[in-house]
Design an enzyme around this catalytic site. Structure first.
Site, PDB file in Angstrom:
ATOM      1  N   ASP A 118      69.127 -63.230  -8.010  1.00  0.00           N
ATOM      2  CA  ASP A 118      70.367 -63.529  -7.266  1.00  0.00           C
ATOM      3  C   ASP A 118      70.426 -62.909  -5.868  1.00  0.00           C
ATOM      4  O   ASP A 118      70.971 -63.521  -4.973  1.00  0.00           O
ATOM      5  CB  ASP A 118      71.573 -63.056  -8.087  1.00  0.00           C
ATOM      6  CG  ASP A 118      72.894 -63.636  -7.604  1.00  0.00           C
ATOM      7  OD1 ASP A 118      72.937 -64.832  -7.263  1.00  0.00           O
ATOM      8  OD2 ASP A 118      73.901 -62.902  -7.564  1.00  0.00           O
ATOM      9  N   GLY A 158      82.669 -61.536 -10.721  1.00  0.00           N
ATOM     10  CA  GLY A 158      82.370 -61.817  -9.314  1.00  0.00           C
ATOM     11  C   GLY A 158      83.419 -61.242  -8.371  1.00  0.00           C
ATOM     12  O   GLY A 158      83.152 -61.034  -7.184  1.00  0.00           O
ATOM     13  N   CYS A 188      72.689 -74.560  -8.772  1.00  0.00           N
ATOM     14  CA  CYS A 188      71.718 -75.500  -8.194  1.00  0.00           C
ATOM     15  C   CYS A 188      70.277 -75.130  -8.513  1.00  0.00           C
ATOM     16  O   CYS A 188      69.356 -75.569  -7.831  1.00  0.00           O
ATOM     17  CB  CYS A 188      71.911 -75.591  -6.689  1.00  0.00           C
ATOM     18  SG  CYS A 188      73.477 -76.329  -6.235  1.00  0.00           S
ATOM     19  N   ARG A 204      85.390 -66.689  -8.834  1.00  0.00           N
ATOM     20  CA  ARG A 204      85.693 -65.969  -7.604  1.00  0.00           C
ATOM     21  C   ARG A 204      86.899 -66.602  -6.930  1.00  0.00           C
ATOM     22  O   ARG A 204      87.054 -67.816  -6.921  1.00  0.00           O
ATOM     23  CB  ARG A 204      84.482 -66.006  -6.662  1.00  0.00           C
ATOM     24  CG  ARG A 204      83.404 -65.024  -7.048  1.00  0.00           C
ATOM     25  CD  ARG A 204      82.262 -65.007  -6.053  1.00  0.00           C
ATOM     26  NE  ARG A 204      81.305 -66.046  -6.307  1.00  0.00           N
ATOM     27  CZ  ARG A 204      81.166 -67.147  -5.573  1.00  0.00           C
ATOM     28  NH1 ARG A 204      81.932 -67.337  -4.506  1.00  0.00           N
ATOM     29  NH2 ARG A 204      80.270 -68.051  -5.866  1.00  0.00           N
ATOM     30  N   ALA A 247      81.122 -70.014 -17.841  1.00  0.00           N
ATOM     31  CA  ALA A 247      80.833 -68.929 -18.794  1.00  0.00           C
ATOM     32  C   ALA A 247      79.501 -68.292 -18.407  1.00  0.00           C
ATOM     33  O   ALA A 247      78.613 -68.967 -17.882  1.00  0.00           O
ATOM     34  CB  ALA A 247      80.765 -69.479 -20.208  1.00  0.00           C
ATOM     35  N   ARG A 248      79.370 -66.990 -18.662  1.00  0.00           N
ATOM     36  CA  ARG A 248      78.209 -66.259 -18.144  1.00  0.00           C
ATOM     37  C   ARG A 248      77.623 -65.318 -19.183  1.00  0.00           C
ATOM     38  O   ARG A 248      78.268 -64.982 -20.168  1.00  0.00           O
ATOM     39  CB  ARG A 248      78.654 -65.421 -16.938  1.00  0.00           C
ATOM     40  CG  ARG A 248      79.253 -66.234 -15.802  1.00  0.00           C
ATOM     41  CD  ARG A 248      78.355 -66.228 -14.624  1.00  0.00           C
ATOM     42  NE  ARG A 248      78.767 -67.151 -13.584  1.00  0.00           N
ATOM     43  CZ  ARG A 248      78.022 -67.377 -12.504  1.00  0.00           C
ATOM     44  NH1 ARG A 248      76.875 -66.765 -12.342  1.00  0.00           N
ATOM     45  NH2 ARG A 248      78.415 -68.228 -11.583  1.00  0.00           N
TER      46      ARG A 248
HETATM   47  C1  SPV Z   1      77.452 -66.839  -7.808  1.00  0.00           C
HETATM   48  O1  SPV Z   1      78.478 -67.526  -7.945  1.00  0.00           O
HETATM   49  O2  SPV Z   1      76.657 -67.011  -6.888  1.00  0.00           O
HETATM   50  C2  SPV Z   1      77.146 -65.783  -8.793  1.00  0.00           C
HETATM   51  C3  SPV Z   1      78.200 -65.333  -9.682  1.00  0.00           C
HETATM   52  O3  SPV Z   1      76.060 -65.272  -8.803  1.00  0.00           O
HETATM   53  S1  SPV Z   1      79.360 -64.332  -8.897  1.00  0.00           S
HETATM   54  O4  SPV Z   1      79.124 -62.964  -9.312  1.00  0.00           O
HETATM   55  O5  SPV Z   1      80.660 -64.804  -9.352  1.00  0.00           O
HETATM   56  O6  SPV Z   1      79.222 -64.462  -7.472  1.00  0.00           O
HETATM   57 MN    MN Z   2      74.967 -65.688  -6.936  1.00  0.00          MN
END
Ligand code: SPV
Ligand code: MN
Length: 629
Positions: free
Chosen positions: A293, A227, A277, A92, A390-391
């Site tokens: 999430d 993100g 975390c 992000r 990586a995701r």
């Molecule tokens: C996070 O960083 O909290 C995520 C991935 O779940 S993102 O979609 O990049 O926010």
């Molecule tokens: Mn998140």
């Protein structure tokens, strides 16, 4: 005068073939068709594909992602693909993500931009940006179907990867848009922008993520990282928070999970943790999972209920291994699951590798191009085979512990809220706040976390991250606190609030707890919620009694929980706690003038309790000394 529906459709016909035109005609909202036309006239795509809920359309999107070279197939499964974002587009982008506001408006601690300037700039960037490309239009629900919680969203993008991911992560809701004329919806416009020879966004220096909360519309350009690009993920979260603030409900960066208790009861918790975390890990370990999430939380007749707006996971893959995470490991390595990997290593023989796979990495391609063991970047640093961020993108419906309430339009009842960060030396592993307001302030609003290796910069540096949501706030942290106080006032029964800390370290830097110990903390919280267990009062809340934990460790983990470890873990580090609260006080006092007075009253009382304890016991006090039962 606004153009008629017929006039709009005539102009849309220039972008669509007969079949896709037919899909647009069925969309009842004329204002939506008008927006799609405006976007097409701005970005100038060659053609438009409208994604309905049909299997053929979903298959078409998967195929286009591969044909566009946005995803690469693997050799062992037709449903697994790999996507690469490129070395400069792996996360992000905080700096270029802005909340658009009227000129002169300041939102404390939030990156903003003048709405007129921002929209002007992004429209300039997006002029003709889809020339020669196909535009995709997707319709989604942010929550279960036919639910009072659910928001709606329309994604317009030139990336088949973005639409493919959205199709996995959200409920498809084209049908709702063909049934309802009057519908409030969020709009997301995304373009990858020009792509280089690797397929990566070339103009990342012109990467922009602009969020117009008032008009519920988000513009994203020159990036592919999910993100930044997937509207329904963290962009919708900002719009959702803004609406919730006005309408007195919560949109949170939280998992939702159930724990089983005596008599077959299931008790639901939500939990907020910064990225990396243990949020997903906690949700997966719980007895049932609703979400990993995001959560929309409302007061329904005095009761707190929550839904997961998503149906998939976009999870960090680094570290997932067959021993600690057997279930998700199996989902990611099976042949019959649909998975989009991002920024892992694709080996020459068409296999996937990430750190956590038992074998060693072999040469192939990764987020920075060709990769071989020992490959270095321009600065001489070793390039990891699989990026720390990586995701994987996959459906939560594959999970064995998926909660039966996942699609319940009324959500699940929430009895506890958990806040956790990465804290090596202060917070105890689990503690219950005295009450809702005390928990909101001393567990949620002051949350901080040490940076992980996955974030650039000094690892270990403590970052302020209230409610684990700072990056996603579209209102000030002070207003977010006020919203939680307000939300609590209207409830018949307020959820208990807990803090957890999985990252306490001993004198030699070793972690004092193990991954699976989380399960015991969760079981303890479940029993506390129902008043089934006693607790020890500390200056900051209630902690477990030694014997209760010893029994839970034996019952659920078949592990001996020694008294001296308990004492080490649950000693109250009074001086460190005072410093922690002081850090947060200073941030709110200097940066967030709209913080409610109640926050300071609770902080003053907290400080008084800690100072009193410090004068009695010194810097650290053993839980045995506090046990007054
Ligand atoms: C996070 O960083 O909290 C995520 C991935 O779940 S993102 O979609 O990049 O926010
Ligand atoms: Mn998140």
């Amino acid at each position: 005068m606004l153009e008629s529906r017929e006039g709009i459709l005539v102009r849309l016909a220039a972008y669509t073939d007969f079949v896709n035109f037919g899909k647009l005609v069925k969309v009842k909202s004329t204002s939506l068709l008008r927006w799609i036309l405006e976007v097409a006239e701005l970005t100038e795509p060659d053609r438009m594909f409208v994604v309905t809920d049909s299997p053929e359309d979903l298959e078409y999107v998967r195929r286009r992602a591969v044909e566009n070279r946005e995803e690469i197939p693997v050799s062992y499964s037709p449903l697994h693909t790999v996507h690469f974002d490129g070395p400069r587009d792996l996360a992000r982008d905080r700096e270029n993500t802005r909340i658009l506001v009227p000129k002169g408006t300041v939102i404390p601690m939030i990156n903003t931009k003048d709405v007129v300037e921002g929209v002007g700039e992004i429209e300039g960037i997006m002029k003709g940006i889809m020339k020669g490309r196909e535009m995709y239009v997707g319709f989604y629900c942010y929550g279960p179907k036919n639910s009072p919680f659910t928001l709606y969203g329309v994604q317009v993008t030139d990336s088949a990867y973005v639409i493919h991911s959205s199709n996995v992560l959200y409920r498809l809701c084209y049908d709702v848009f063909t049934e309802r004329e009057s519908i409030s919806y969020m709009r997301f416009l995304h373009s990858t922008g020009e792509r280089d020879e690797n397929g990566w966004s070339r103009n990342v220096h012109k990467r922009r993520i602009y969020i117009d909360v008032e008009n519920q519309i988000v513009y994203t350009a020159n990036t592919q990282y999910a993100g930044n690009a997937i509207g329904m993920k963290k962009l919708a979260l900002r719009l959702c928070i803004y609406r919730g603030y006005r309408e007195n409900w919560l949109c949170e960066h939280m998992f939702i999970a159930g724990m089983k208790g005596p008599g077959g009861r299931v008790t639901y918790f939500t939990g907020a943790f910064p990225a990396g975390c243990g949020k997903t890990a906690t949700a997966m370990m719980a007895d049932t999972l609703v979400g990993d999430d995001l959560a929309i939380i409302k007061n329904i007749g005095g009761e707190v209920r929550a839904v997961n707006p998503e149906t998939g996971m976009f999870g960090i893959i680094s570290g997932i291994n067959p021993i600690d995470d057997p279930e998700i490991y199996e989902i990611l390595t099976r042949r019959d699951t649909e998975v989009v990997f991002a920024n892992v290593l694709l080996t020459k023989d068409g296999s996937i590798w990430w750190d956590g796979k038992p074998e060693s990495p072999r040469p192939g391609i990764n987020y920075a191009g060709s990769w071989w063991p020992g490959k270095k970047d321009e600065k001489g640093g070793e390039i990891p085979p699989s990026h720390p961020n990586a995701r994987f993108t996959t459906s939560i419906r594959y999970l064995k512990n998926l909660d039966p309430g996942i699609d319940d339009p009324n959500g699940v009842p929430v009895k506890g809220m958990i806040f956790g960060g990465r804290d090596s030396d202060t917070w105890v592993p689990v503690e219950e706040a005295f009450d809702w307001d005390h928990g909101i302030v001393t567990k949620g609003a002051i949350l901080e976390s040490e940076r992980t290796a996955a974030v650039l910069g000094e690892a270990g540096l403590v970052e302020f991250n209230p409610f684990a949501i700072l990056d996603f706030l579209s209102i000030s942290p002070g207003a977010f606190i006020e919203l939680h106080f307000r939300f609590g006032e209207g409830l018949k029964e307020r959820p208990r609030i807990f803090s957890v800390n999985y990252f306490l370290r001993g004198e030699h830097g070793e972690y004092l707890t193990e991954k699976r110990d989380k399960y015991v903390w969760l079981k303890w919280m479940e029993l506390r919620v129902h008043g089934d267990l006693d607790a020890i009062e500390t200056p900051t809340g209630y902690i477990p009694v030694y014997e209760d934990l010893r029994n839970l460790f034996e019952k659920y983990l078949n592990k001996e929980f020694k008294e001296d470890l308990y004492e080490k873990l649950f000693s109250i580090r009074i001086s460190k706690l005072l410093k922690k609260y002081e850090r947060a006080w200073n941030i709110y006092a200097t940066k967030a003038p709209d913080t409610p007075k109640k926050f300071y009253y609770i902080m003053i009382e907290q400080k008084r309790k800690l100072e009193e304890a410090e004068s009695l016991f010194g810097a650290v006090v053993s839980p045995f000394k506090l046990d007054r039962r």
